[in-house]
Each structure stands twice: as C-alpha cells, then as structure tokens.
Design an enzyme around this catalytic site. Structure first.
Site, short mmCIF file in Angstrom:
data_model
loop_
_atom_site.label_atom_id
_atom_site.label_comp_id
_atom_site.label_asym_id
_atom_site.label_seq_id
_atom_site.Cartn_x
_atom_site.Cartn_y
_atom_site.Cartn_z
N HIS A 1 4.44 2.96 -2.15
CA HIS A 1 3.45 3.01 -3.23
C HIS A 1 3.84 2.05 -4.35
CE1 HIS A 1 0.14 4.80 -5.40
NE2 HIS A 1 0.92 5.07 -6.43
N ASP B 1 2.16 3.23 2.13
CA ASP B 1 1.95 4.05 0.94
C ASP B 1 1.73 5.52 1.33
OD1 ASP B 1 1.08 5.26 -1.41
OD2 ASP B 1 -0.18 3.58 -2.01
N ASP C 1 11.06 -6.00 13.73
CA ASP C 1 10.53 -5.58 12.43
C ASP C 1 10.73 -4.07 12.27
OD1 ASP C 1 9.70 -8.06 11.64
OD2 ASP C 1 7.55 -7.72 12.00
N SER D 1 -1.55 1.99 -8.81
CA SER D 1 -1.76 3.43 -8.72
C SER D 1 -2.87 3.82 -9.67
CB SER D 1 -0.45 4.18 -9.01
OG SER D 1 -0.57 5.53 -8.66
#
Length: 560
Positions: free
Chosen positions: A449, A405, A268, A190
């Site tokens: 994230h 993210d 998935d 980040s």
C-alpha cells in the site's frame, strides 16, 4: 526526535536553488499575513511566522533538516458550526518556483503532521506547499470514532477540507508573492488518492496536475471489503488467524507458480500481473499436523473469500473487487495484522451510520450495505467518470497502484480506468487514446500500500503516513513520477514509462537490487529475452498477459 530527510533531498536543495536563481521573491513579510490583509473567505489565520531554516521541529517533535527559509502559515477553516479544519502552508522566502503543491493524507487523517515529510520535500524543490488535518481531529489515521454524530465533519473529510485548503493557500500565495501560482499540483496516496480524485471530479479548477496512488476513492465499498475478510476470519469460534509464516509462504507460493505466467521472469519474488495467476491456496492445506506454514481448511476458505471480494449474499452480485495474490505478507495492513485487530480495520465509518455499539460481525452485506451507501456514498465516494471540466482545462492525472496492496484493491483502480474508457464511445483504440490524453495509470508489481513490498517500489511517489519512501534512482521525469506529471502538464510530454527501483532493505543508501519500468496500463514490463533481468533496459512495455475476471467488476449499484 530528529529525522534527517533521505540524501536525495540534501542534493536536491542545492540543485533547486541553482536552477531557480531567478525565481520569485516574496512581496511582503510573512508576519503581515493577517485575515484583514488576505481576506480569507472562510478561515482565520492563527499564525504566520518566518522559519529561518535549515532545521524545523514540528509539534510532534520530529525535526526536518536541510530546509530553506520559509513562511509558515497556520489557518483554521470553519465552513460550518461543526467544522474545525486545520491547514498549514509553507512558502519559500526566496527562489519560489512559481508552483503550488497540495499534499494528501492517510486514513482518517486527524493531524497536520501526516503530510510534513512531503511538505519538506516540496519546499526543498521550490514549491509553496500545504496540507490539512481534514477537519477530523482528534481522530487518528486508523480511528475515526471521534466523528460519530458529526455529519458535517464527514463532509469535511470527504472533500470539503481539501478544497478549502487549496482555495485558502492560493489566496495566501497571491498575497505573499503578489502573484498566483503558475501551476498547481496535488499529490497523495491512499486517502490522498481519494482527495485527488475528489478534486478532479468536484473541484476541477483547483489543480492542473494530480498524482494519486493506491486510491481509496471507492470509500464505502473499500471499507466493506476489509470487513468482508474480517468476518470470514472470525466466522467460527475455532477459526485460526493467519500467522506471518503462513502469509509469507502464500505469497512465495503464488510467485513461484506464476511469476513467468503473470508476465515477469523466473526468480521474481512478485507477480507482474496477478490476474494471470491461477494458484489455489488449497495447495497449501495441511495434510498432517500444522507446521507453521500450511493452511487449515477454514483458512483456505477465508483466503478464497479475500481473493474473491465481497458479494451481496442475496443477489450474488459483486460489491468490490478482491485482494490480489501477493497481498498477504506481514506488511502494514497485511492479513495477519488486519485480521487480529480488535475491530475491523478502519471501521469507524460503520459506527457513523449504525452507532457506537455497532457489531461488525453482524453486518449484512445486503441490507446494511444499502443503508451505508445511502448515507455515506454521496459524500465519500469519488467514482464519477465525468472529468470533462478537468480535462477541458488541460488537467492531467497520473495514477499508480501497488499490485500487492492489502488495503485498497488494485483492481478497483483498473476498474475506474476502464469505466473512463467505456464512457468515451467509439472504437476501443480511440477511447483509450482519449482517456490517456489526460489520465494514465501505472500498476506497480510487488508493491504494498503506497510503498514497500518485494518489487521495485521507489519511483518518486509521495511519502506515506508512517514511513519515508526511498528516493527514485534519479531526480528526473524518467524515474520520478511527480516530475513526469509536471513535464506532462507544463511541456505536453506524456510519460510512457517510469523506472522503479528496488533498494536493499528498501533503503536508498544501500545498493540497488533491481530496476524495472512501470508502464502505462494496460501495458506491462516484458523481458526482451536477453540481458540482466535486474536492469530495466532489458524490458519493454507491451500488452498485459493478464485476464480480466468479470466477477471482479462490481455491479452498477455498487459504483456510486
């Protein structure tokens, strides 16, 4: 509060001590480290004390366990009259591995405590480790209002604090051990990703290897993208916010429609490469009374705007790439969380430029974007593709980004990599090889994230700011991305794949649900066609099936 580290750290301590029996010992006592003895160029040592271990309780009350004895040095850096940068360095009393690790932050930083989980891990592995509050106290990770009217602190946060931390730490290491570190590494996610990029671009001599995750290096435009979605969610008084039930249903719907199309396998719960998905949120629009998961017409419009990303309303040119399918769910930073906040997420930097009474909903993505960039882009954005000095020293960068993210668009990491390739000239193959000689990118399907998410998400990445990341399945370069970076720097063995693990409840004390390889971009993990789809051995790294949407590449005026 006492938080024992995950079990990998307990085992790692004994292993590290055994492997480093001949490691360096300190040359002097910790308590003798003073400014007079060390000669720091722009800082003051405010404390130097030996912590005997095995436990250490930090200022926030968190206790770290299974630690070797270490020298804890506190430093205050004051490069300007309006700077106050706190730095903390931990050095093992014995069995130092000869390496230094700088540790990154999240959000606006504001506290040393953000980096202490990673400091504890590095210390157990024999590193001398350091972190900084980036000079932004009393800011918090999500609120930097305290920096309004303090442009020198913006510079500290943008790059200066990390550099000065690194210089001071190396001086202290030299004084304590009578030897400099043989290798220096930086790890962060980040804001830590931005710090790593800044180090390579502006201070190429600081580190030999840099591990950057979910980087917010395109800082002003990343924050503008969050504001773009925030404005859309509030564009009419009656526009309803997304609920967690709706965002969860959206992610499941796109995964069901595109799991195989994106390069994954049937079943998935995530997308291997979301760019290959053509799912439309309009397929979930309510046809009758709302049922808790269907979308209103306004919500369909908002979702499409988030996937599209911000554009200049006058020129139509892309400012920043949009969010991917799969970024919607109720994670930290998920849509239902971000859109319902009182202010736009991480919005303080707008106030730095426009003042404390800035109105987020009135931000003009044409004129105001230009103003924001003119003030902050030169000091906050780490978009330069000139890494020649870093490469010339033999430096290596491993980057990774979660494909789900919701805070920093994963496409931006791809765009930066593609710009690196484009600057090489020559054929596509030769340009790619030239970049991958020193810079490799791993996209992580189904990861939020920095951590979490429905996909395999444990591969040795550093700790986040609020939770611990599950341990990799094995402490080796094939499963731990930081060890892979060290092997590349020190032995010249470039990683081709790193195995990521998905644990039950993302808890490394519970059973493994799945392993899958992370591949060097532009490759992705492809199923061989037979064998257990939960076993990474049945996947190979092959070219992506994804498409690159030109609309997701920002216009040149927004790459600054």
């Amino acid at each position: 509060m006492k938080l024992p580290l995950p079990r990998r750290h307990v085992a790692a301590t004994a292993a590290v001590l055994g492997l480093m029996a001949a490691g360096a010992a300190h040359a002097g006592t910790c308590e003798n480290l003073t400014v007079a003895n060390v000669g720091l160029s722009s800082g003051t040592i405010t404390g130097a004390v030996t912590v005997p271990g095995p436990n250490f309780t930090a200022a926030d009350g968190v206790t770290y366990t299974n630690l070797p004895s270490f020298c804890k040095v506190s430093v205050v850096m004051t490069p300007t009259s309006d700077s106050f940068i706190n730095v903390e360095l931990w050095m093992p009393v014995s069995n130092w591995n000869g390496k230094f690790q700088g540790v990154g932050n999240g959000g606006y930083a504001g506290t040393i405590q953000q980096g202490l989980f990673t400091l504890a891990t590095g210390l157990q592995q024999g590193f001398a480790v350091a972190t900084t509050d980036m000079g932004t106290a009393p800011s918090t990770a999500t609120n930097g209002d305290a920096l309004i009217g303090h442009p020198q602190k913006w510079i500290d946060w943008g790059s200066r604090a990390t550099h000065l931390m690194t210089v001071a730490s190396k001086q202290l290491i030299q004084s304590y051990y009578s030897a400099p570190p043989k290798y220096s590494y930086f790890t962060g996610c980040s804001t830590g990703g931005q710090q790593g990029h800044m180090s390579a671009q502006r201070y190429p001599a600081d580190y030999d290897g840099i591990l950057v995750g979910d980087a917010a290096n395109n800082r002003t435009h990343d924050h503008a993208a969050a504001l773009w979605g925030y404005q859309y969610a509030r564009r009419t008084p009656l526009a309803p916010f997304f609920s967690t039930g709706q965002t969860g249903a959206m992610a499941k719907a796109s995964a069901k429609a595109c799991a195989v199309k994106s390069g994954g396998v049937d079943g998935d719960g995530f997308l291997t490469d979301p760019r290959a998905c053509d799912w439309d949120p309009a397929s979930m629009q309510c046809t009758g009374a709302p049922d808790g998961t269907c979308l209103t017409a306004d919500q369909v419009t908002t979702a499409r705007a988030k996937y599209q990303g911000p554009r200049n309303p006058v020129t139509g040119r892309q400012i920043f790439p949009g969010l991917p399918y799969g970024s919607e769910p109720p994670s930290t930073g998920g849509w239902a969380n971000l859109d319902t906040q009182v202010e736009t997420p991480f919005g303080s930097l707008f106030k730095w430029v426009f003042g404390p009474t800035f109105t987020y909903l009135n931000f003009n993505f044409d004129t105001d974007m230009q103003t924001l960039d003119s003030v902050l882009a030169p000091i906050l954005n780490a978009n330069s593709t000139d890494l020649s000095a870093f490469k010339g020293r033999g430096g290596k960068i491993l980057a990774y980004h979660g494909w789900s993210d919701p805070l920093a668009s994963p496409q931006d990491s791809i765009n930066y990599y593609e710009r690196l390739v484009a600057t090489q000239g020559g054929s596509a193959n030769s340009a790619t090889k030239s970049v991958q000689d020193y810079y490799r990118l791993f996209m992580v399907p189904g990861m939020y994230h920095c951590s979490g998410g429905p996909g395999p998400n444990a591969f040795g990445q550093p700790y986040g700011t609020s939770t611990t990341v599950p341990r990799p399945l094995r402490p080796d370069a094939g499963h731990d991305v930081f060890r892979a970076l060290q092997q590349w720097v020190e032995k010249g063995v470039a990683p081709q794949r790193v195995v990521a693990t998905k644990y039950t409840n993302d808890d490394d004390t519970q059973p493994v649900l799945m392993t899958r390889p992370l591949c060097v971009y532009p490759n992705v993990a492809r199923y061989k066609g037979s064998g257990d789809t939960a076993n990474e051995a049945n996947f190979v790294c092959a070219p992506t099936v994804g498409k690159t949407d030109p609309a997701q590449v920002p216009a040149p005026e927004y790459i600054n």
